[in-house]
Design a protein around this motif. Structure first.
Motif, PDB file in Angstrom:
ATOM      1  N   PRO A  97     -33.828  50.920 -13.544  1.00 32.80           N
ATOM      2  CA  PRO A  97     -32.504  51.384 -13.942  1.00 32.80           C
ATOM      3  C   PRO A  97     -32.459  52.908 -14.026  1.00 32.80           C
ATOM      4  CG  PRO A  97     -33.212  49.585 -15.361  1.00 32.80           C
ATOM      5  CD  PRO A  97     -34.395  49.973 -14.512  1.00 32.80           C
ATOM      6  N   GLY A  98     -31.397  53.470 -13.502  1.00 34.99           N
ATOM      7  CA  GLY A  98     -31.224  54.913 -13.585  1.00 34.99           C
ATOM      8  C   GLY A  98     -30.065  55.387 -12.736  1.00 34.99           C
ATOM      9  N   LEU A  99     -29.763  56.658 -12.899  1.00 36.28           N
ATOM     10  CA  LEU A  99     -28.693  57.279 -12.117  1.00 36.28           C
ATOM     11  C   LEU A  99     -29.123  57.416 -10.664  1.00 36.28           C
ATOM     12  CD1 LEU A  99     -27.505  60.014 -14.614  1.00 36.28           C
ATOM     13  CD2 LEU A  99     -26.175  58.047 -13.806  1.00 36.28           C
ATOM     14  N   ARG A 100     -28.181  57.220  -9.787  1.00 36.60           N
ATOM     15  CA  ARG A 100     -28.373  57.405  -8.346  1.00 36.60           C
ATOM     16  C   ARG A 100     -27.294  58.388  -7.886  1.00 36.60           C
ATOM     17  NH1 ARG A 100     -31.574  53.918 -10.170  1.00 36.60           N
ATOM     18  NH2 ARG A 100     -32.962  52.661  -8.918  1.00 36.60           N
ATOM     19  N   PRO A 101     -27.459  59.679  -8.229  1.00 33.52           N
ATOM     20  CA  PRO A 101     -26.394  60.650  -7.948  1.00 33.52           C
ATOM     21  C   PRO A 101     -26.130  60.872  -6.465  1.00 33.52           C
ATOM     22  CG  PRO A 101     -28.355  61.759  -8.756  1.00 33.52           C
ATOM     23  CD  PRO A 101     -28.593  60.280  -8.897  1.00 33.52           C
ATOM     24  N   HIS A 102     -27.026  60.420  -5.602  1.00 36.29           N
ATOM     25  CA  HIS A 102     -26.757  60.545  -4.174  1.00 36.29           C
ATOM     26  C   HIS A 102     -25.617  59.614  -3.739  1.00 36.29           C
ATOM     27  CE1 HIS A 102     -30.109  57.737  -4.819  1.00 36.29           C
ATOM     28  NE2 HIS A 102     -29.712  57.087  -3.757  1.00 36.29           N
TER      29      HIS A 102
END
Length: 128
Positions: A97-102
């Motif tokens: 789990p985490g941010l995927r800013p791309h």
């Protein structure tokens, strides 16, 4: 938003147990099972969070054929819970789990491989 997605599985019972446990934190439950007689081929299971199933799998089992399915989560906590539940159900981590800013600045997702190697994701698009 998904209407429905279907994936082949090699072991119906194993997949049924996996998805029941892995999708529960997202409020997605088994809504319908179709017998081989009803489908004219193999049995199938339909999962959803309302009245109509939107995620199906069946004993169609073509080995080596994998699908990616993303389920929308209402919160980042649900994404975390999905990931933990899927791993506990026997899934393999394919992206914690985490941010995927791309994808975009608030895209928060987690990825697991189900028992047949399908890439299953939960994603929250909210900024919290």
């Amino acid at each position: 938003m998904l209407d429905h997605v279907g994936v082949p599985v090699s072991d119906y019972a194993r997949s049924l147990a996996f998805y029941r446990q892995a999708l529960a934190p997202l409020g997605i439950v088994l809504l319908m099972e179709m017998t081989p007689e009803a489908t004219g081929g193999n049995g199938a299971a339909g999962f959803g969070s309302g009245e109509e199933p939107f995620f199906w799998f069946g004993d169609d089992g073509a080995p080596g054929v994998h699908t990616h399915v993303a389920f929308r989560a209402d919160s980042r906590a649900q994404v975390d819970a999905f990931h933990a539940a899927a791993l506990a159900a026997g899934g393999r981590d394919n992206g914690a789990p985490g941010l995927r800013p791309h994808y975009h600045e608030h895209y928060y997702g987690a990825f697991v491989l189900d028992p047949d190697g399908h890439n299953i994701e939960a994603v929250c698009h909210r900024p919290e």
